[in-house]
Design a protein around this motif. Structure first.
Motif, short mmCIF file in Angstrom:
data_model
loop_
_atom_site.label_atom_id
_atom_site.label_comp_id
_atom_site.label_asym_id
_atom_site.label_seq_id
_atom_site.Cartn_x
_atom_site.Cartn_y
_atom_site.Cartn_z
N HIS A 241 0.86 -1.19 0.00
CA HIS A 241 0.00 0.00 0.00
C HIS A 241 0.90 1.25 0.00
CE1 HIS A 241 -2.98 2.92 1.33
NE2 HIS A 241 -3.92 2.02 1.10
N PRO A 242 0.58 2.25 -0.80
CA PRO A 242 1.43 3.45 -0.81
C PRO A 242 1.63 4.06 0.57
CG PRO A 242 -0.10 3.51 -2.67
CD PRO A 242 -0.48 2.32 -1.84
N CYS A 278 -11.09 6.22 -1.69
CA CYS A 278 -10.00 5.70 -0.86
C CYS A 278 -9.61 6.81 0.11
CB CYS A 278 -8.80 5.32 -1.72
SG CYS A 278 -7.34 4.97 -0.72
N PHE A 280 -6.97 7.43 1.51
CA PHE A 280 -5.60 7.94 1.38
C PHE A 280 -5.46 8.80 0.12
CE2 PHE A 280 -0.91 7.10 0.61
CZ PHE A 280 -0.49 7.87 1.69
N ALA A 281 -6.53 8.92 -0.64
CA ALA A 281 -6.43 9.56 -1.97
C ALA A 281 -5.86 10.98 -1.92
CB ALA A 281 -7.80 9.56 -2.64
N CYS A 284 -2.02 10.56 -1.76
CA CYS A 284 -1.37 9.48 -2.51
C CYS A 284 -0.87 10.00 -3.86
CB CYS A 284 -2.36 8.34 -2.72
SG CYS A 284 -1.63 6.95 -3.60
N GLN A 286 -0.01 8.24 -6.24
CA GLN A 286 -0.44 7.35 -7.33
C GLN A 286 -1.95 7.32 -7.53
OE1 GLN A 286 2.26 4.76 -5.22
NE2 GLN A 286 2.54 3.66 -7.14
N ALA A 287 -2.64 8.27 -6.87
CA ALA A 287 -4.11 8.28 -6.96
C ALA A 287 -4.55 8.44 -8.42
CB ALA A 287 -4.66 9.41 -6.11
N CYS A 291 -9.79 5.76 -7.79
CA CYS A 291 -9.65 5.84 -6.34
C CYS A 291 -10.72 6.71 -5.70
CB CYS A 291 -8.27 6.38 -5.99
SG CYS A 291 -6.94 5.46 -6.78
N PRO A 296 -11.32 0.89 -2.40
CA PRO A 296 -10.59 -0.33 -2.81
C PRO A 296 -10.80 -1.49 -1.83
CG PRO A 296 -9.07 1.29 -1.90
CD PRO A 296 -10.41 1.96 -1.98
N CYS A 311 -5.88 -1.36 -1.97
CA CYS A 311 -5.39 -0.39 -2.95
C CYS A 311 -5.73 -0.88 -4.36
CB CYS A 311 -3.88 -0.20 -2.81
SG CYS A 311 -3.22 0.91 -4.05
N HIS A 312 -6.25 0.04 -5.19
CA HIS A 312 -6.61 -0.32 -6.55
C HIS A 312 -5.41 -0.71 -7.40
CE1 HIS A 312 -10.82 0.41 -6.31
NE2 HIS A 312 -10.69 1.68 -5.98
N LEU A 313 -4.20 -0.27 -6.97
CA LEU A 313 -3.00 -0.62 -7.75
C LEU A 313 -2.79 -2.14 -7.81
CD1 LEU A 313 -0.51 2.03 -6.35
CD2 LEU A 313 -1.49 2.00 -8.65
#
Ligand code: SF4
Length: 318
Positions: A241-242, A278, A280-281, A284, A286-287, A291, A296, A311-313
């Protein structure tokens, strides 16, 4: 031993505003295991530990302990329940949690009187036994908290927690008020007691180094939700997770003090949060649009069994 499912805690703030301190938290703990719960302040780790220790009630979800949903027993009633002995809490700062009018012996004796009905010689023997188990010299038992050092008070707090022979210890930042050298000694004591007494630990801490030292598994929380969970080496060495990656990169590592700053950006407000975004968006790097469209789910974070991250990643694309 412990199965937590769908646990949520909300606080009504008035005028339609609700603080979502915990949302949809679920995990299992095996007997004899130590699970570390980490995250920044406000992530919900203390609320979670207070609900599991039955000092606070949940808004939804269940906490199965030995097959009984103890979350369904109101905290006030659980204080008199025989299962109270089985789950004990070690508090953050022994200075605050010990009654200044009780000697060390009286502090250790109190849960034994209340929960086990011990009196007289049996009570004195068990107090002495717990003092010995925690390395507290007998001559200190007649002292009051202000006459004890930080490390000695921490030992009294631990002796008091193990006195009624619990099986689960919920430790809420038990060493954060101590000097680093004393911290190491107390952590060593906790590690020894876990093996010697066959205890299960839920270990709440903001210090990842401490969690890594003491815990088999770790659960990373962010704004009331699980960001990542798995075996400590999987989570710390291969964070998925980021947010965990940022936490792991910020761990002070002695000779190479990386200590990078945590991600910038305003954390999302826990008041009426968008359930589809999310949490954390806002911080983040990488959002992506997804997200902010769907929260996620927990997905496998690596090949290690039981390593999951929200996490969607991690979702297969295409
Ligand atoms: Fe970042 Fe999106 Fe993963 Fe949340 S789901 S941590 S915003 S990439």
């Amino acid at each position: 031993m412990l199965q937590v499912a769908g646990l949520g805690k909300r606080f009504a703030l008035g005028h339609g505003a609700t603080l979502h301190a915990l949302a949809d938290v679920g995990f299992n703990v095996q007997p004899g295991e130590a699970l570390g719960i980490v995250g920044e302040s406000g992530c919900g780790k203390t609320t979670l530990s207070r609900i599991i220790a039955r000092l606070a009630d949940a808004s939804d979800g269940s906490v199965q302990f030995d097959g009984t949903n103890i979350a369904a027993i109101p905290a006030a009633r659980f204080a008199r329940d025989p299962r109270r002995s089985a789950i004990q809490l070690v508090f953050q700062d022994a200075t605050d949690s010990l009654n200044p009018r009780f000697t060390a012996a009286q502090a250790i004796a109190e849960p034994l009187r209340r929960l086990r009905g011990l009196r007289g010689a049996a009570l004195a023997a068990r107090v002495a036994e717990c003092a010995a188990l925690t390395g507290l010299p007998g001559e200190l038992l007649s002292r009051y908290p202000h006459q004890l050092s930080g490390g000695q008070k921490a030992r009294v707090g631990i002796a008091r927690a193990i006195a009624p022979e619990p099986r689960l210890l919920v430790l809420d930042e038990p060493t954060s008020a101590l000097d680093v050298s004393v911290q190491a000694v107390v952590l060593q004591l906790l590690a020894e007691l876990r093996t010697r007494l066959g205890l299960t630990y839920l270990f709440v801490s903001h210090d990842l180094n401490v969690v890594r030292l003491l815990c088999d598994r770790v659960m990373v929380m962010y704004l009331g939700r699980i960001a990542e969970i798995g075996r400590a080496n999987a989570v710390f060495d291969h964070p998925a997770h980021p947010y965990t990656r940022a936490l792991a990169a910020a761990i002070p590592t002695g000779e190479a003090q990386r200590n990078r700053a945590l991600p910038e950006g305003e954390p999302m407000s826990p008041v009426n949060p968008d359930p589809h975004t999310c949490r954390f968006a806002s911080r983040c790097a990488q959002a992506m649009p997804r997200c902010r469209e769907a929260y996620p789910p927990l997905l496998p974070g690596s090949a290690a069994p039981g390593h999951l991250a929200a996490c969607h990643l991690l979702a297969p694309t295409g």
